[in-house]
Write a protein that holds these residues in place. Structure first.
Motif, PDB file in Angstrom:
ATOM      1  N   LYS A  12       0.844  -1.192   0.000  1.00  0.00           N
ATOM      2  CA  LYS A  12       0.000   0.000   0.000  1.00  0.00           C
ATOM      3  C   LYS A  12       0.876   1.239   0.000  1.00  0.00           C
ATOM      4  N   TYR A  13       0.610   2.090  -0.945  1.00  0.00           N
ATOM      5  CA  TYR A  13       1.277   3.394  -0.985  1.00  0.00           C
ATOM      6  C   TYR A  13       0.308   4.459  -0.528  1.00  0.00           C
ATOM      7  N   TYR A  14       0.797   5.386   0.286  1.00  0.00           N
ATOM      8  CA  TYR A  14       0.084   6.654   0.497  1.00  0.00           C
ATOM      9  C   TYR A  14       0.958   7.688  -0.180  1.00  0.00           C
ATOM     10  N   ARG A  18       5.551   4.011   0.926  1.00  0.00           N
ATOM     11  CA  ARG A  18       5.138   2.611   0.866  1.00  0.00           C
ATOM     12  C   ARG A  18       4.889   2.137   2.293  1.00  0.00           C
ATOM     13  N   SER A  57      -2.510  -1.151  -3.004  1.00  0.00           N
ATOM     14  CA  SER A  57      -1.888  -0.774  -4.272  1.00  0.00           C
ATOM     15  C   SER A  57      -1.633  -2.027  -5.101  1.00  0.00           C
ATOM     16  N   SER A  58      -1.245  -3.122  -4.423  1.00  0.00           N
ATOM     17  CA  SER A  58      -1.168  -4.417  -5.095  1.00  0.00           C
ATOM     18  C   SER A  58      -1.218  -5.523  -4.047  1.00  0.00           C
ATOM     19  N   GLN A 325      -6.909  10.253  -0.930  1.00  0.00           N
ATOM     20  CA  GLN A 325      -6.094   9.059  -1.134  1.00  0.00           C
ATOM     21  C   GLN A 325      -6.802   7.788  -0.681  1.00  0.00           C
TER      22      GLN A 325
END
Ligand SMILES: Nc1ncnc2c1ncn2[C@@H]1O[C@H](COP(=O)(O)OP(=O)(O)OP(=O)(O)O)[C@@H](O)[C@H]1O
Ligand SMILES: [Mg+2]
Length: 330
Positions: A12-14, A18, A57-58, A325
């Motif tokens: 997960k990115y904010y 990361r 995010s993935s 976000q």
């Protein structure tokens, strides 16, 4: 072994940060997983993704075999979430809060009222059922929030720091309630900052720091990996330490050590409290004069120090969630 929760390669990115860096986690059905980590480790981010409140995010998450990214609505039917901050309506009574949740799940008036009564009793809140939730203590509010998560009898329950901020009594009450859930066969994913709590409640523990898994295992395995419990025995001043060291070598793991300056003998043991009782009995039999004895159980901080070389007591500022976000799955 069927898996109730399967998390794979979660990132997960904010913005450019990361915050989850490839988390893998498997929870067998009917077991309790403790997700342990300091402030900012990524615990809440992980449980929000598992409970469909946030998109990763993935990576992938399956709950009871259901892909939560592809089929969030169906996954939600299998999940109960009690968040880090209790989500209850302060203006409604405890009973009204639960009845409302049950109605939202589509139960009839009668079924909703019955379920509310049942849960209030199960969580020890019946005496406060008719009181506005705004007047509840922190521990009561957390239990009411948990009750809300249990309304539709989900097979998987996610608890984000269920006892943070509670006093010792509130913590004991919550532990009892969680224990009962587990006895009923519910699978539990529980985040905590306390090794003691994970120790008591969890079958397996996953330690995360900065979005990465840094250790996994049972509480005993984690403690053993950093040297286990330490039993310290203080001998009467000037006493020959040899008989004491012989006894301690017999109850501990590895060689005991002795410090002339403090008259203390220390040995690593597997089951601290029980071993201390046995050691004291044998020391007494051997005629050793003991002034003091104590077991030091490794804390989360000890595990962290050992795993990362730094203390867990880092103060990481948590920014207010940025709605832009946040991608809520629908
Ligand atoms: N909405 C957001 N926008 C930007 N950064 C965020 C957001 N939410 C969380 N973060 C950051 O992601 C990281 C992980 O946060 P998270 O809330 O998952 O940690 P945590 O392990 O639950 O911590 P705590 O024990 O304090 O609850 C932190 O560095 C936090 O500042
Ligand atoms: Mg959190």
């Amino acid at each position: 072994m069927s898996l109730a929760v399967e998390i794979s390669g979660l990132v997960k990115y904010y913005g450019k940060v990361r915050v989850l860096d490839g988390v893998d986690l498997e929870i067998p059905s009917g077991t309790v997983m403790g997700l342990l980590g300091p402030n900012g480790a990524g615990k809440t981010t992980t449980v929000r993704i598992v409970t469909t409140l946030l998109a990763p995010s993935s990576g992938s998450v399956h709950v009871a075999g259901i892909d939560v990214l592809k089929d969030p609505a169906r996954a939600r039917n299998r999940l109960g979430l009690s968040g880090q901050y209790a989500a209850i309506d302060a203006n409604l009574t405890g009973f009204e809060n639960l009845r409302m949740v049950a109605r939202l799940y589509g139960m009839s008036h009668k079924a909703a009222a019955d379920r509310a009564d049942q849960l209030l009793e199960a969580l020890g809140l019946q005496h406060a059922a008719g009181r506005r939730a705004g007047t509840y203590s922190g521990g009561m509010a957390r239990r009411l929030d948990l009750a809300g998560a249990l309304v539709c009898r989900p097979p998987v329950v996610v608890l984000d720091e269920p006892t943070t901020g509670l006093d010792p009594r509130g913590r004991l009450d919550m532990w009892r309630v969680i224990g009962e859930l587990v006895d009923d066969g519910t699978t539990v994913l529980l985040t905590t900052q306390y090794l003691e709590e994970a120790d008591l409640l969890a079958d397996r523990i996953t330690v995360i720091d900065r979005g990465r898994v840094i250790a996994r295992g049972s509480a005993d395995e984690l403690k053993m990996s950093i040297g286990g419990d330490k039993l310290t025995v203080t001998l009467a001043a000037g006493q020959d330490p040899k008989p004491a060291l012989t006894v301690l070598a017999g109850v501990g793991i590895g060689e005991p050590s002795h410090d002339d300056g403090t008259d203390q003998a220390v040995v690593v043991v597997a089951d601290g409290t029980r071993t201390m009782v046995e050691a004291l009995r044998r020391l007494d039999d051997a005629g050793v004069c003991v002034v003091d004895a104590a077991v030091h159980r490794p804390s989360l901080d000890d595990v962290f120090l050992s795993l990362t070389g730094k203390s867990a007591e880092r103060k990481v500022p948590v920014p207010a969630p940025d709605p832009v976000q946040e991608e809520i799955l629908s």
